[in-house]
Design a protein around this motif. Structure first.
Motif, PDB file in Angstrom:
ATOM      1  N   ASP A 139       0.801  -1.226   0.000  1.00 39.17           N
ATOM      2  CA  ASP A 139       0.000   0.000   0.000  1.00 39.17           C
ATOM      3  C   ASP A 139       0.836   1.280   0.000  1.00 39.17           C
ATOM      4  O   ASP A 139       0.276   2.372  -0.096  1.00 39.17           O
TER       5      ASP A 139
ATOM      6  N   PRO B 262       0.717   3.515  -3.585  1.00 39.04           N
ATOM      7  CA  PRO B 262      -0.557   4.210  -3.802  1.00 39.04           C
ATOM      8  C   PRO B 262      -0.898   5.196  -2.696  1.00 39.04           C
ATOM      9  O   PRO B 262      -1.504   6.241  -2.955  1.00 39.04           O
ATOM     10  N   LEU B 263      -0.489   4.889  -1.463  1.00 37.73           N
ATOM     11  CA  LEU B 263      -0.763   5.819  -0.369  1.00 37.73           C
ATOM     12  C   LEU B 263      -0.040   7.142  -0.585  1.00 37.73           C
ATOM     13  O   LEU B 263      -0.637   8.220  -0.464  1.00 37.73           O
TER      14      LEU B 263
ATOM     15  N   GLN C 293       0.988   8.479  -3.284  1.00 36.32           N
ATOM     16  CA  GLN C 293       0.386   9.202  -4.398  1.00 36.32           C
ATOM     17  C   GLN C 293      -0.907   9.884  -3.973  1.00 36.32           C
ATOM     18  O   GLN C 293      -1.145  11.051  -4.291  1.00 36.32           O
ATOM     19  N   SER C 294      -1.720   9.178  -3.213  1.00 34.65           N
ATOM     20  CA  SER C 294      -3.008   9.751  -2.813  1.00 34.65           C
ATOM     21  C   SER C 294      -2.851  10.815  -1.732  1.00 34.65           C
ATOM     22  O   SER C 294      -3.633  11.779  -1.686  1.00 34.65           O
ATOM     23  N   LEU C 295      -1.840  10.686  -0.867  1.00 32.28           N
ATOM     24  CA  LEU C 295      -1.662  11.656   0.214  1.00 32.28           C
ATOM     25  C   LEU C 295      -1.334  13.051  -0.307  1.00 32.28           C
ATOM     26  O   LEU C 295      -1.521  14.037   0.407  1.00 32.28           O
ATOM     27  N   HIS C 296      -0.835  13.144  -1.540  1.00 32.84           N
ATOM     28  CA  HIS C 296      -0.541  14.461  -2.079  1.00 32.84           C
ATOM     29  C   HIS C 296      -1.808  15.284  -2.242  1.00 32.84           C
ATOM     30  O   HIS C 296      -1.765  16.515  -2.319  1.00 32.84           O
ATOM     31  N   ALA C 297      -2.968  14.603  -2.264  1.00 32.01           N
ATOM     32  CA  ALA C 297      -4.237  15.325  -2.368  1.00 32.01           C
ATOM     33  C   ALA C 297      -4.671  15.935  -1.039  1.00 32.01           C
ATOM     34  O   ALA C 297      -5.563  16.781  -0.998  1.00 32.01           O
ATOM     35  N   VAL C 298      -4.042  15.528   0.050  1.00 32.75           N
ATOM     36  CA  VAL C 298      -4.344  16.090   1.371  1.00 32.75           C
ATOM     37  C   VAL C 298      -3.477  17.342   1.525  1.00 32.75           C
ATOM     38  O   VAL C 298      -2.291  17.249   1.840  1.00 32.75           O
TER      39      VAL C 298
ATOM     40  N   ARG D 117       6.796  17.525   0.974  1.00 35.60           N
ATOM     41  CA  ARG D 117       6.215  17.981  -0.285  1.00 35.60           C
ATOM     42  C   ARG D 117       7.247  18.740  -1.111  1.00 35.60           C
ATOM     43  O   ARG D 117       7.993  19.565  -0.588  1.00 35.60           O
TER      44      ARG D 117
END
Length: 271
Positions: free
Chosen positions: A58, A61-62, A64-69, A107
């Motif tokens: 995980d 994908p985690l 990659q998705s955390l950049h949306a937070v 970031r």
């Protein structure tokens, strides 16, 4: 409007708080969340570090998705994900490139920027405990992320030789080859013959039934034996070494030295 800020023992938590996560598997043993949060907030940075239990499949994908937070500023990476994260398409700073492992991410544009602070933290802990690395022989158990970081830090500090053992022969050979390419006298180690400094950079010791990562035959009175494990504070290896007259260096010393460096690393994106 009411003030909904939570101020608990001097720590701030509100809607403007930036979030940092620490990922690992397992995660219950980590000690960094509270002291790193305290250090950041003492600098006037409204941020908290929270533990995130993440399995290897995980991780990519985690991230990659955390950049949306948008208020998630960075990640601390712990076992066993350090080398896996370094292999992802992210920008690696010097120590992370050298050791091919990452333990902090922040970031950076549309992605992440990664660095490895384990080696510098471990070395500083040794020095603070009175061990002089230059000219000394090292037996290192573990060729994972922490082992790579520690090996290159010790090499840069002038260790006379660094010999490695790991359950994964390919990882061990790869680390030895890269150390030699950097000019270090490195080789394979049986984990049984003595060296001036013995280091456990494996997860062995976190559980009571773990086998010793270094054989008792390698331990001598007057040596220094260091462990990266922080829970339990005194591993079976350190307890044995102390009983045999060796000087011991607990895992907490590496973490203590790293915390300020972590605060510096994350401060650049938290200001």
């Amino acid at each position: 409007m009411p003030d909904n800020t939570l101020d608990w023992n001097g720590l701030k938590l509100d809607g403007s708080t930036a979030v940092l996560g620490i990922i690992g598997d397992p995660i219950a043993q980590v000690k960094a969340p509270l002291p790193l949060t305290q250090r950041l907030q003492r600098r006037g940075l409204n941020a908290v570090l929270v533990p995130l239990h993440v399995r290897a499949d995980d991780v990519a994908p985690l991230l990659q998705s955390l950049h949306a937070v948008r208020n998630l500023a960075g990640i601390v990476v712990t076992v066993p994900h350090k080398q896996q994260v370094a292999a992802l398409p992210i920008e690696l700073l010097r120590a992370a490139r050298e050791a091919r492992a990452v333990n902090v991410l922040r970031r950076h544009g549309q992605g992440w920027q990664g660095e490895l602070l384990d080696g510098a933290g471990f070395l500083a802990g040794l020095v603070r405990n009175g061990f002089e690395v230059r000219g000394r022989s090292v037996g290192l158990a573990g060729a994972g992320g922490a082992g790579n970081a520690i090996a290159f830090a010790l090499a840069a500090a002038g260790a006379a030789s660094i010999d490695i053992r790991d359950a994964d022969d390919a990882k061990c050979a790869d680390l030895v080859a890269r150390l030699r390419a950097s000019g270090c006298n490195a080789g394979a180690w049986d984990g049984e013959s003595p060296r001036d400094l013995l280091v456990n950079a494996t997860p062995a010791g976190m559980r009571a039934d773990d086998p010793l990562p270094i054989a008792p035959s390698a331990i001598r009175a007057g040596q220094t034996v260091a462990d990266v494990i922080m829970e339990p504070p005194t591993t079976a290896l350190l307890a044995l070494a102390e009983s045999m007259g060796a000087r011991i260096v607990h895992g907490r010393h590496m973490m203590d030295e790293q915390l300020e460096a972590m605060a510096d690393f994350f401060a650049e994106v938290l200001r």
